[in-house]
Design a protein around this motif. Structure first.
Motif, PDB file in Angstrom:
ATOM      1  N   ALA A 127      27.414  -4.853  92.734  1.00  0.00           N
ATOM      2  CA  ALA A 127      26.570  -4.771  93.927  1.00  0.00           C
ATOM      3  C   ALA A 127      27.038  -5.833  94.907  1.00  0.00           C
ATOM      4  O   ALA A 127      27.551  -6.883  94.522  1.00  0.00           O
ATOM      5  CB  ALA A 127      25.103  -4.988  93.573  1.00  0.00           C
ATOM      6  N   ASN A 160      25.757  -7.472  98.951  1.00  0.00           N
ATOM      7  CA  ASN A 160      24.819  -7.394 100.064  1.00  0.00           C
ATOM      8  C   ASN A 160      25.213  -8.380 101.149  1.00  0.00           C
ATOM      9  O   ASN A 160      25.942  -9.342 100.905  1.00  0.00           O
ATOM     10  CB  ASN A 160      23.364  -7.550  99.628  1.00  0.00           C
ATOM     11  CG  ASN A 160      23.041  -8.890  99.046  1.00  0.00           C
ATOM     12  OD1 ASN A 160      23.493  -9.916  99.509  1.00  0.00           O
ATOM     13  ND2 ASN A 160      22.246  -8.888  97.995  1.00  0.00           N
ATOM     14  N   SER A 183      23.447 -10.331 104.705  1.00  0.00           N
ATOM     15  CA  SER A 183      22.299 -10.630 105.543  1.00  0.00           C
ATOM     16  C   SER A 183      22.810 -11.114 106.893  1.00  0.00           C
ATOM     17  O   SER A 183      23.500 -12.136 106.964  1.00  0.00           O
ATOM     18  CB  SER A 183      21.443 -11.718 104.893  1.00  0.00           C
ATOM     19  OG  SER A 183      20.454 -12.154 105.808  1.00  0.00           O
ATOM     20  N   HIS A 227      21.034  -5.062 107.718  1.00  0.00           N
ATOM     21  CA  HIS A 227      21.207  -5.550 106.362  1.00  0.00           C
ATOM     22  C   HIS A 227      21.924  -4.463 105.572  1.00  0.00           C
ATOM     23  O   HIS A 227      21.733  -3.275 105.826  1.00  0.00           O
ATOM     24  CB  HIS A 227      19.859  -5.831 105.708  1.00  0.00           C
ATOM     25  CG  HIS A 227      19.152  -6.986 106.317  1.00  0.00           C
ATOM     26  ND1 HIS A 227      18.428  -6.879 107.473  1.00  0.00           N
ATOM     27  CD2 HIS A 227      19.068  -8.276 105.923  1.00  0.00           C
ATOM     28  CE1 HIS A 227      17.919  -8.054 107.777  1.00  0.00           C
ATOM     29  NE2 HIS A 227      18.287  -8.923 106.852  1.00  0.00           N
ATOM     30  N   LEU A 228      22.707  -4.882 104.611  1.00  0.00           N
ATOM     31  CA  LEU A 228      23.419  -3.901 103.802  1.00  0.00           C
ATOM     32  C   LEU A 228      23.405  -4.338 102.352  1.00  0.00           C
ATOM     33  O   LEU A 228      23.702  -5.490 102.041  1.00  0.00           O
ATOM     34  CB  LEU A 228      24.873  -3.766 104.270  1.00  0.00           C
ATOM     35  CG  LEU A 228      25.748  -2.807 103.472  1.00  0.00           C
ATOM     36  CD1 LEU A 228      25.288  -1.364 103.685  1.00  0.00           C
ATOM     37  CD2 LEU A 228      27.201  -2.953 103.866  1.00  0.00           C
ATOM     38  N   SER A 229      23.026  -3.417 101.472  1.00  0.00           N
ATOM     39  CA  SER A 229      23.138  -3.607 100.031  1.00  0.00           C
ATOM     40  C   SER A 229      23.761  -2.353  99.460  1.00  0.00           C
ATOM     41  O   SER A 229      23.311  -1.243  99.749  1.00  0.00           O
ATOM     42  CB  SER A 229      21.768  -3.826  99.384  1.00  0.00           C
ATOM     43  OG  SER A 229      21.218  -5.047  99.801  1.00  0.00           O
ATOM     44  N   VAL A 230      24.807  -2.528  98.686  1.00  0.00           N
ATOM     45  CA  VAL A 230      25.493  -1.402  98.056  1.00  0.00           C
ATOM     46  C   VAL A 230      25.589  -1.705  96.568  1.00  0.00           C
ATOM     47  O   VAL A 230      25.975  -2.813  96.176  1.00  0.00           O
ATOM     48  CB  VAL A 230      26.903  -1.187  98.656  1.00  0.00           C
ATOM     49  CG1 VAL A 230      27.649  -0.085  97.933  1.00  0.00           C
ATOM     50  CG2 VAL A 230      26.813  -0.887 100.150  1.00  0.00           C
ATOM     51  N   SER A 231      25.241  -0.730  95.750  1.00  0.00           N
ATOM     52  CA  SER A 231      25.257  -0.881  94.309  1.00  0.00           C
ATOM     53  C   SER A 231      25.992   0.319  93.712  1.00  0.00           C
ATOM     54  O   SER A 231      25.771   1.451  94.132  1.00  0.00           O
ATOM     55  CB  SER A 231      23.814  -0.935  93.795  1.00  0.00           C
ATOM     56  OG  SER A 231      23.777  -0.952  92.406  1.00  0.00           O
ATOM     57  N   PHE A 269      27.247 -13.200 102.427  1.00  0.00           N
ATOM     58  CA  PHE A 269      27.719 -12.032 101.711  1.00  0.00           C
ATOM     59  C   PHE A 269      27.725 -12.409 100.235  1.00  0.00           C
ATOM     60  O   PHE A 269      28.273 -13.445  99.864  1.00  0.00           O
ATOM     61  CB  PHE A 269      29.129 -11.691 102.194  1.00  0.00           C
ATOM     62  CG  PHE A 269      29.689 -10.438 101.618  1.00  0.00           C
ATOM     63  CD1 PHE A 269      29.563  -9.250 102.317  1.00  0.00           C
ATOM     64  CD2 PHE A 269      30.336 -10.429 100.397  1.00  0.00           C
ATOM     65  CE1 PHE A 269      30.081  -8.080 101.806  1.00  0.00           C
ATOM     66  CE2 PHE A 269      30.848  -9.266  99.876  1.00  0.00           C
ATOM     67  CZ  PHE A 269      30.726  -8.085 100.588  1.00  0.00           C
ATOM     68  N   LYS A 270      27.088 -11.578  99.386  1.00  0.00           N
ATOM     69  CA  LYS A 270      27.015 -11.872  97.955  1.00  0.00           C
ATOM     70  C   LYS A 270      27.603 -10.715  97.157  1.00  0.00           C
ATOM     71  O   LYS A 270      27.389  -9.550  97.493  1.00  0.00           O
ATOM     72  CB  LYS A 270      25.572 -12.102  97.526  1.00  0.00           C
ATOM     73  CG  LYS A 270      24.968 -13.354  98.133  1.00  0.00           C
ATOM     74  CD  LYS A 270      23.540 -13.548  97.685  1.00  0.00           C
ATOM     75  CE  LYS A 270      22.951 -14.794  98.312  1.00  0.00           C
ATOM     76  NZ  LYS A 270      21.562 -14.997  97.893  1.00  0.00           N
TER      77      LYS A 270
END
Length: 132
Positions: free
Chosen positions: A87, A89, A91, A17-21, A97-98
């Protein structure tokens, strides 16, 4: 995550999982893309001359092949001389992809269900015109 940089920080090796802000303050319009964040063969974020973002992500498909995807914020330019909180992310289970701006969902796109991010031990580069 087993891998660490030489400073001891996590480097996302093996992440699924990846989330970047991050926050961006565009202060002038440019004539070319400005790379803001990148991780070699994994993802990159660039600010385009029209003040929109382009985010590229590389995933590994179940068959072991790499596939590149791109999502942009066309229609949602960043204002000059004003901070924007951004941001994104991903899943791997859903392949969704959002992209968010100031807490508002700009885009949601299915790029590749049941794939994983191509994340390795290379560093994450942050700052204008960084490109791995």
């Amino acid at each position: 995550i087993p891998s660490r940089s030489n400073t001891g920080h996590e480097i996302l090796n093996g992440a699924n999982h990846l989330s970047v802000s991050f926050a961006v303050l565009p202060f002038q319009q440019t004539t070319s893309s400005t790379h803001l964040i990148s991780k070699n063969n994994s993802f990159s974020v660039a600010l385009q001359p029209d003040q929109t973002l382009t985010i590229e992500v590389t995933t590994l498909l179940l068959n072991g092949k790499m596939k590149n995807f791109s999502i942009d914020s066309i229609g949602y330019p960043l204002p000059l001389n004003q901070w924007s909180h951004l941001a994104f992310n991903f899943s791997p289970e859903t392949g969704v992809f959002k992209l968010f701006k100031n807490g508002t969902l700009l885009k949601s796109q299915t790029i590749s269900p049941h794939s994983i991010l191509n994340i390795d031990s290379s560093p994450v580069l942050i700052g204008p015109n960084t490109r791995s």
